[in-house]
Design a protein around this motif. Sequence first.
Motif, mmCIF file in Angstrom:
data_model
loop_
_atom_site.group_PDB
_atom_site.id
_atom_site.type_symbol
_atom_site.label_atom_id
_atom_site.label_comp_id
_atom_site.label_asym_id
_atom_site.label_seq_id
_atom_site.Cartn_x
_atom_site.Cartn_y
_atom_site.Cartn_z
ATOM 1 N N THR A 1 0.926 -1.144 0.146
ATOM 2 C CA THR A 1 0.020 -0.186 -0.102
ATOM 3 C C THR A 1 0.858 1.195 0.069
ATOM 4 O OG1 THR A 1 -1.901 -1.295 1.208
ATOM 5 C CG2 THR A 1 -1.790 1.191 1.237
ATOM 6 N N GLU A 2 2.298 1.254 0.619
ATOM 7 C CA GLU A 2 3.041 2.396 0.853
ATOM 8 C C GLU A 2 3.600 2.547 -0.525
ATOM 9 O OE1 GLU A 2 6.229 2.362 3.449
ATOM 10 O OE2 GLU A 2 4.947 1.320 5.190
ATOM 11 N N CYS A 3 3.719 1.585 -1.411
ATOM 12 C CA CYS A 3 4.173 1.539 -2.818
ATOM 13 C C CYS A 3 3.185 2.440 -3.581
ATOM 14 C CB CYS A 3 4.906 0.362 -3.052
ATOM 15 S SG CYS A 3 6.144 -0.416 -2.623
ATOM 16 N N LEU A 4 1.887 1.854 -3.482
ATOM 17 C CA LEU A 4 0.856 2.374 -4.475
ATOM 18 C C LEU A 4 0.821 3.906 -3.994
ATOM 19 C CD1 LEU A 4 -1.748 -0.383 -3.809
ATOM 20 C CD2 LEU A 4 -0.427 0.154 -6.163
ATOM 21 N N ALA A 5 0.994 4.276 -2.883
ATOM 22 C CA ALA A 5 0.692 5.772 -2.382
ATOM 23 C C ALA A 5 1.823 6.581 -3.147
ATOM 24 C CB ALA A 5 0.919 5.983 -0.953
ATOM 25 N N VAL A 6 3.004 5.852 -3.142
ATOM 26 C CA VAL A 6 4.127 6.856 -4.159
ATOM 27 C C VAL A 6 4.098 6.544 -5.588
ATOM 28 C CG1 VAL A 6 5.345 7.150 -2.240
ATOM 29 C CG2 VAL A 6 6.007 5.137 -3.503
ATOM 30 N N GLY A 7 2.949 6.099 -6.070
ATOM 31 C CA GLY A 7 3.033 6.141 -7.592
ATOM 32 C C GLY A 7 2.789 4.697 -8.382
ATOM 33 N N ALA A 8 2.892 3.752 -7.592
ATOM 34 C CA ALA A 8 2.683 2.418 -8.433
ATOM 35 C C ALA A 8 1.287 2.185 -8.738
ATOM 36 C CB ALA A 8 3.121 1.208 -7.519
ATOM 37 N N ASP A 9 0.896 1.449 -9.844
ATOM 38 C CA ASP A 9 -0.377 1.530 -10.368
ATOM 39 C C ASP A 9 -1.209 0.324 -9.773
ATOM 40 O OD1 ASP A 9 -0.456 3.801 -12.251
ATOM 41 O OD2 ASP A 9 1.297 2.626 -12.681
ATOM 42 N N ARG A 10 -0.325 -1.003 -9.737
ATOM 43 C CA ARG A 10 -1.230 -2.105 -9.085
ATOM 44 C C ARG A 10 -0.155 -2.943 -8.208
ATOM 45 N NH1 ARG A 10 -4.571 -1.507 -12.779
ATOM 46 N NH2 ARG A 10 -4.584 -2.586 -14.634
ATOM 47 N N ALA A 11 -0.528 -3.750 -7.350
ATOM 48 C CA ALA A 11 0.341 -4.525 -6.470
ATOM 49 C C ALA A 11 -0.497 -5.907 -6.092
ATOM 50 C CB ALA A 11 0.243 -3.586 -5.182
ATOM 51 N N TYR A 12 0.628 -6.860 -6.068
ATOM 52 C CA TYR A 12 0.023 -8.298 -6.045
ATOM 53 C C TYR A 12 1.003 -8.775 -4.599
ATOM 54 C CZ TYR A 12 -1.967 -7.948 -10.413
ATOM 55 O OH TYR A 12 -2.937 -7.897 -11.531
ATOM 56 N N LEU A 13 0.271 -9.532 -3.800
ATOM 57 C CA LEU A 13 0.939 -10.286 -2.922
ATOM 58 C C LEU A 13 1.114 -11.813 -3.218
ATOM 59 C CD1 LEU A 13 2.133 -10.023 -0.034
ATOM 60 C CD2 LEU A 13 -0.102 -11.027 0.969
ATOM 61 N N ILE A 14 2.336 -12.277 -3.196
ATOM 62 C CA ILE A 14 2.694 -13.712 -3.260
ATOM 63 C C ILE A 14 2.558 -14.234 -2.035
ATOM 64 C CG2 ILE A 14 4.105 -15.514 -4.365
ATOM 65 C CD1 ILE A 14 3.122 -13.381 -6.410
ATOM 66 N N SER A 15 1.597 -15.249 -1.597
ATOM 67 C CA SER A 15 1.748 -15.719 -0.342
ATOM 68 C C SER A 15 1.189 -17.074 -0.241
ATOM 69 C CB SER A 15 1.085 -14.978 0.640
ATOM 70 O OG SER A 15 1.129 -15.042 1.901
ATOM 71 N N GLY A 16 1.895 -18.200 0.292
ATOM 72 C CA GLY A 16 1.268 -19.716 0.328
ATOM 73 C C GLY A 16 1.974 -20.145 1.337
ATOM 74 N N ARG A 17 1.305 -21.294 1.953
ATOM 75 C CA ARG A 17 1.898 -22.409 2.821
ATOM 76 C C ARG A 17 3.202 -22.881 2.422
ATOM 77 N NH1 ARG A 17 -0.821 -23.823 7.366
ATOM 78 N NH2 ARG A 17 -2.968 -23.335 7.457
ATOM 79 N N GLY A 18 3.132 -23.363 1.152
ATOM 80 C CA GLY A 18 4.328 -24.015 0.787
ATOM 81 C C GLY A 18 5.495 -23.277 0.292
ATOM 82 N N PHE A 19 5.485 -21.707 0.385
ATOM 83 C CA PHE A 19 6.589 -21.010 0.193
ATOM 84 C C PHE A 19 7.403 -20.524 1.378
ATOM 85 C CE2 PHE A 19 3.470 -18.784 -2.919
ATOM 86 C CZ PHE A 19 3.588 -19.992 -3.773
ATOM 87 N N GLY A 20 6.969 -20.883 2.651
ATOM 88 C CA GLY A 20 7.651 -20.500 3.732
ATOM 89 C C GLY A 20 8.948 -21.189 3.944
ATOM 90 N N GLY A 21 9.914 -20.722 4.391
ATOM 91 C CA GLY A 21 11.357 -21.111 4.640
ATOM 92 C C GLY A 21 11.937 -21.112 3.165
ATOM 93 N N SER A 22 11.689 -20.449 2.137
ATOM 94 C CA SER A 22 12.531 -20.477 1.112
ATOM 95 C C SER A 22 13.808 -19.964 1.043
ATOM 96 C CB SER A 22 11.497 -19.960 -0.133
ATOM 97 O OG SER A 22 10.563 -20.525 -0.290
ATOM 98 N N ASP A 23 14.921 -20.689 0.427
ATOM 99 C CA ASP A 23 16.013 -19.985 0.500
ATOM 100 C C ASP A 23 16.114 -19.061 -0.770
ATOM 101 O OD1 ASP A 23 16.900 -21.491 -1.361
ATOM 102 O OD2 ASP A 23 18.393 -22.296 -0.774
ATOM 103 N N THR A 24 17.244 -18.197 -1.167
ATOM 104 C CA THR A 24 17.197 -17.621 -2.303
ATOM 105 C C THR A 24 16.899 -18.344 -3.745
ATOM 106 O OG1 THR A 24 19.573 -17.628 -2.815
ATOM 107 C CG2 THR A 24 18.733 -15.999 -1.289
ATOM 108 N N LEU A 25 17.271 -19.442 -3.628
ATOM 109 C CA LEU A 25 17.066 -20.147 -4.965
ATOM 110 C C LEU A 25 15.518 -20.443 -5.293
ATOM 111 C CD1 LEU A 25 18.341 -21.423 -7.662
ATOM 112 C CD2 LEU A 25 18.162 -23.594 -6.322
ATOM 113 N N ALA A 26 14.844 -21.001 -4.014
ATOM 114 C CA ALA A 26 13.292 -21.335 -4.125
ATOM 115 C C ALA A 26 12.581 -20.003 -4.133
ATOM 116 C CB ALA A 26 13.298 -22.047 -2.610
ATOM 117 N N THR A 27 12.990 -19.084 -3.406
ATOM 118 C CA THR A 27 12.364 -17.525 -3.295
ATOM 119 C C THR A 27 12.155 -17.197 -5.007
ATOM 120 O OG1 THR A 27 13.048 -17.050 -1.223
ATOM 121 C CG2 THR A 27 12.267 -15.345 -2.730
#
Lengths: 339, 275
Positions: free
Chosen positions: B72-98
């Motif tokens: 929301t902060e990013c939208l307030a300074v001029g971004a047009d759209r925002a998406y959140l990537i969130s899932g149970r299977g994503f937790g604990g990811s290192d950089t390669l998995a992320t």
Amino acid sequence: MEMNSSNLWVFIETNEKGQAHNVGLELLNPGHSLSRAQGDEVVAIVIGQHTEAAVASAEAYGSDRIIIVEGEEYARYSTDAFAYAFHALITKYAPTSILIGATDLGRDLAPRLACRLKTGLTADCTELDFDEESGNIAWTRPAFGGNLMARILCPNHRPQIGTVRPAVFKKPEQDTSHKAEIVREEIHFSIENIRTKLIEEILDADNETIDLEGAEIIVSGGRGVGGPDGFKVIQQLADALGGTVGASRVAVDSGWISSAHQVGQTGKTVRPRIYIACGISGAIQHLAAMSSSDTIIAINTDPEAPIFKIADYGIVGDLFKVIPEFIALIDEQILTMAV
Amino acid sequence: MNILICVKQVPDTTEIKVDPVTNTLMRAGVPSIVNPFDACALETAARIKDETPDTKIVIVSMGPEQAKVALTECLAVGADRAYLISGRGFGGSDTLATSYILSCAVRKLEELEGKFDIIFCGKQAIDGDTAQVGPELAEHLGLAQVTCALEAKTNGNTVQVRRKTERGSEILGVEMPCLITMTKTAYEPRYASSRKKREVAKQEIPTLDENSFEIDLTRAGLKGSPTKVKKTFTIPQNSTGVIFHEATERQSTISLFELLVKGNILQLGVRYGNE
């Protein structure tokens, strides 16, 4: 020749003159202890247009074998050409472990390579050990701005790769009579396929003359220096000691001195014989980059400043009063010895 | 122009202290912020949009539900759209998995928002400090990369990027599409106006989870991560130094100097001998 597939590789980064960057030679040091622990050899990897100078250094600093890739496409670093050549070498020889300097170049190349190999990479390590229990390298690195250290393993993927900051390790003893086995590989990448084209290079005016990483004595200034004029006093002390001027992030961000002098997480990591911190409170990011200096001397008005926690010696007081006294004592001492 | 910016919500690490008794991080009360390098990336994109007004800026973040505050902060300074990537299977990811998860999400976002000309990331996040996710994302997507950029401007079909080097900086030209990671820029990120903040407060931020796009979940999360954290620790900082705090600076300096010369730490003779 039978290729031992369980080797430890060290990437020898080169500069525009084809000379080895110190960090690659430094990494031959932990490279030796780690490879010995695993009964392996240390292999230096040199990629460039003219590699003679770097190869000679890699040999004198104790590489068992040196693999060379030469070509005009490697005259300047590019992600595309270097990742291609390095990946081709890894695919052919299947090394167990790779150490790369955590320079701007190394931090650009290593993740690209690790991802292409679908393996693990640990960035910015400050300590390397052999984990006897699992037979892996234990990579230790700071996180949370240096507040926390993490020990990381890459147990099921090879090669295991890590980047290591310059000046974390000392170069091994130089031995110009040492001979390494030299292997040349013909790997080429079309220059037209390099997607980043150099348009212009802008060199920092004083960059050539500032060698913080190689300095024996560093006199650093921080917030307490108060402005560009204050750095003249820091410079005087550095001159009196034959040292180099360093600076904290605050001093650089305030525009008092150029970023080439910056010691810290976003600047250089240093380990001089003597580090004198003047008016530096000691943010964790600064401490992480200078705490392995042999002797740390702090001058600060605040007795509670974190810098005093890691200092070997210190003075609670005004640097503008301490430094002139200090310089006077140095001059006096030198005069006494001259008589 | 279509720009994607990857942002991370991070604890303000400059506010983190180590508990002197337990030697553990004191995270309570530490504010969450948009990773400062990501804010520089957003400002750089906003400047491209100032020049080329038909530019669309899309923001994506991987993290828990509360990361929507950062979006929301990013939208307030001029971004047009925002998406959140969130899932149970994503937790604990290192950089390669992320970076793998992000690459799958980017392909989905391109279906929704069109192909991206530039993907910006911060050089590194100030909590992990790895500087790996950007280049790894570029590799997954097969894109050209420029890391540690100080400035980026578009010129026709190419981006001119000024990049920090050990010796100063260099300007590289790179064709779009490409991925650029930003270091601290000379210019400060712009502030959001109160009006804009009120406007975007109501803007919906869709969440994409493991069912929203094609992904091989064996390559995500803890099990998809080649690196394992064996342990974490803090370095105890115990003062053992000799600190002088005498009546005058002169006295302190004399005491220190004597000690340094006696301990052969200041080897002035060596210096004299070289002259």
